[in-house]
Design an enzyme around this catalytic site. Structure first.
Site, PDB file in Angstrom:
ATOM      1  N   LYS A 197       8.641  -5.741   6.931  1.00 35.03           N
ATOM      2  CA  LYS A 197       7.982  -4.549   6.407  1.00 35.03           C
ATOM      3  C   LYS A 197       9.027  -3.595   5.866  1.00 35.03           C
ATOM      4  O   LYS A 197       9.951  -3.191   6.566  1.00 35.03           O
ATOM      5  CB  LYS A 197       7.170  -3.845   7.500  1.00 35.03           C
ATOM      6  CG  LYS A 197       6.383  -2.641   6.977  1.00 35.03           C
ATOM      7  CD  LYS A 197       5.399  -2.131   8.024  1.00 35.03           C
ATOM      8  CE  LYS A 197       4.507  -1.040   7.459  1.00 35.03           C
ATOM      9  NZ  LYS A 197       3.485  -0.605   8.428  1.00 35.03           N
ATOM     10  N   GLY A 256       0.840  -1.185   0.000  1.00 38.96           N
ATOM     11  CA  GLY A 256       0.000   0.000   0.000  1.00 38.96           C
ATOM     12  C   GLY A 256       0.873   1.231   0.000  1.00 38.96           C
ATOM     13  O   GLY A 256       2.066   1.173  -0.324  1.00 38.96           O
ATOM     14  N   GLY A 257       0.279   2.364   0.385  1.00 38.06           N
ATOM     15  CA  GLY A 257       1.029   3.594   0.412  1.00 38.06           C
ATOM     16  C   GLY A 257       2.197   3.551   1.376  1.00 38.06           C
ATOM     17  O   GLY A 257       3.201   4.232   1.192  1.00 38.06           O
ATOM     18  N   PHE A 258       2.077   2.724   2.433  1.00 38.90           N
ATOM     19  CA  PHE A 258       3.126   2.613   3.435  1.00 38.90           C
ATOM     20  C   PHE A 258       4.339   1.854   2.928  1.00 38.90           C
ATOM     21  O   PHE A 258       5.456   2.065   3.399  1.00 38.90           O
ATOM     22  CB  PHE A 258       2.587   1.889   4.673  1.00 38.90           C
ATOM     23  CG  PHE A 258       2.135   0.486   4.384  1.00 38.90           C
ATOM     24  CD1 PHE A 258       3.032  -0.573   4.388  1.00 38.90           C
ATOM     25  CD2 PHE A 258       0.812   0.220   4.093  1.00 38.90           C
ATOM     26  CE1 PHE A 258       2.615  -1.857   4.108  1.00 38.90           C
ATOM     27  CE2 PHE A 258       0.383  -1.074   3.807  1.00 38.90           C
ATOM     28  CZ  PHE A 258       1.292  -2.110   3.816  1.00 38.90           C
ATOM     29  N   GLY A 259       4.133   0.939   2.010  1.00 42.04           N
ATOM     30  CA  GLY A 259       5.230   0.091   1.562  1.00 42.04           C
ATOM     31  C   GLY A 259       4.767  -1.336   1.323  1.00 42.04           C
ATOM     32  O   GLY A 259       3.648  -1.564   0.844  1.00 42.04           O
ATOM     33  N   ASP A 274      -4.574   3.897  14.553  1.00 43.45           N
ATOM     34  CA  ASP A 274      -5.095   3.282  13.320  1.00 43.45           C
ATOM     35  C   ASP A 274      -5.624   1.882  13.611  1.00 43.45           C
ATOM     36  O   ASP A 274      -5.429   0.958  12.831  1.00 43.45           O
ATOM     37  CB  ASP A 274      -4.010   3.227  12.243  1.00 43.45           C
ATOM     38  CG  ASP A 274      -4.593   2.989  10.841  1.00 43.45           C
ATOM     39  OD1 ASP A 274      -5.805   3.239  10.651  1.00 43.45           O
ATOM     40  OD2 ASP A 274      -3.849   2.559   9.945  1.00 43.45           O
TER      41      ASP A 274
END
Length: 333
Positions: free
Chosen positions: A86, A68-71, A188
């Site tokens: 991650k 996703g946008g995070f990686g 979150d």
């Protein structure tokens, strides 16, 4: 000190955390003396190195679990043990946000709890690999299973029964209570960020939005968010209004999560901005379906949810009080 990092800090290619950077310093570093990392039972066979040292030759990527946008998150092995890896992605539009996300993951690096995904190693350096150029850092975590609570709610034929909902809730709130006792707010919490192990235990993961508060007071508003952290459907009204974060923001997010477990429905539909406006301006919440009225236990759970998503943070229970309520309900089954 607000976490994950001060706005002015620039991450070096290879860093050696210090006491002044807590909670992102070496987990067991006390009074300036670095001590070796103590792994959970499953990972005791791993070498006792400092947590911020990653031995790249021992790290093997296997399956891509998500992106996703995070990686990216991979299943892999580290010294022969199954782990989750991650890789935090660089953000061309907001480089600081990417670095903050990486450092935020390390807010729990020094913590061990059965309902928290354990960080095993992390580094901001990258190997000599062209594919690593898009990464600002790597975090190696325990592998907590390939199933999320989101998948269990929406992609399994059998719905969760009330007993399952209370059991999973107890796990989640137990993890929250532990985090909050260390003044860490997740920001979150949602089903997608709760993993279910093969033994059926829930573990809270993905701390890329988390903050270390300067006080353990539930209502001390000491973190002013520079951007809207977390997922808007689960974000507390005070955060949508631009107010500072407190531990009670996670209690609101849990209420939405428990509602999802019981109803098997999505909390909102429609345009993102319209939903956010409705929550703030009209105190809108997801509707309670018939399942909440079919039994006395359903009505009691409805009452817990209603208490947890009160508009004002001081109207919500703290994690310890909430855990007692959930365990009390579980004992009545």
């Amino acid at each position: 000190m607000p976490s994950p990092i001060p706005v002015h800090r620039i991450l070096p290619k290879g860093f050696s955390p210090t006491i002044s950077l807590r909670p992102c310093s070496s987990p067991n570093q006390l009074q300036g003396k670095a001590q070796h990392f103590s792994f959970t039972k499953q990972y005791k066979a791993l070498p006792r190195r400092f947590w911020y040292t990653v031995i790249w030759d021992e790290l093997k990527l296997l399956d891509l679990l998500g992106s996703g946008g995070f990686g990216w998150v991979y299943k892999g092995t580290y010294y022969g043990k199954t782990v989750a890896i991650k890789k935090v992605r660089k953000c061309t539009k907001n480089k600081l946000a990417a670095r903050q996300s990486f450092w935020a993951e390390l807010n729990v690096a020094h913590l061990v709890h059965e309902n928290i995904v354990k960080v095993l190693a992390a580094t901001a350096s990258v190997p000599a690999d062209p594919e690593a150029e898009d990464s600002v850092g790597t975090v190696i975590m325990e592998y907590a299973g390939g199933t999320s609570l989101d998948h269990r709610i929406y992609n399994c034929a059998d719905p969760l029964d009330v007993g399952d909902c209370l059991k999973f809730s107890s796990d989640i709130v137990s993890g929250l209570s532990f985090l909050h006792s260390h003044s860490i707010v997740h920001l979150d919490l949602k089903p997608a960020n709760v993993l279910i192990t093969e033994e059926g235990r829930c573990k809270i993961g993905d701390f890329g939005c988390s903050h270390k508060l300067a006080s353990d007071n539930d209502l001390t508003p000491n973190v002013q968010l520079r951007h809207l952290a977390g997922t808007y459907t689960h974000r507390a009204p005070e955060l949508l209004r631009g107010c500072s974060a407190t531990l009670k923001a996670d209690i609101y997010s849990f209420a939405i999560t428990l509602w999802q477990m019981m109803s098997r429905d999505q909390p909102y539909s429609g345009d993102r901005q319209c939903v956010m406006y409705a929550v703030v301006a009209y105190n809108r919440r997801p509707s309670f379906s018939a399942i909440f009225n079919e039994s006395s236990m359903g009505r009691k759970i409805r009452s817990v949810i209603h208490h947890c998503w009160e508009v004002e943070p001081n109207g919500r229970p703290n994690a310890k009080q909430l855990l007692e309520s959930i365990n009390s309900l579980a004992a009545q089954l």
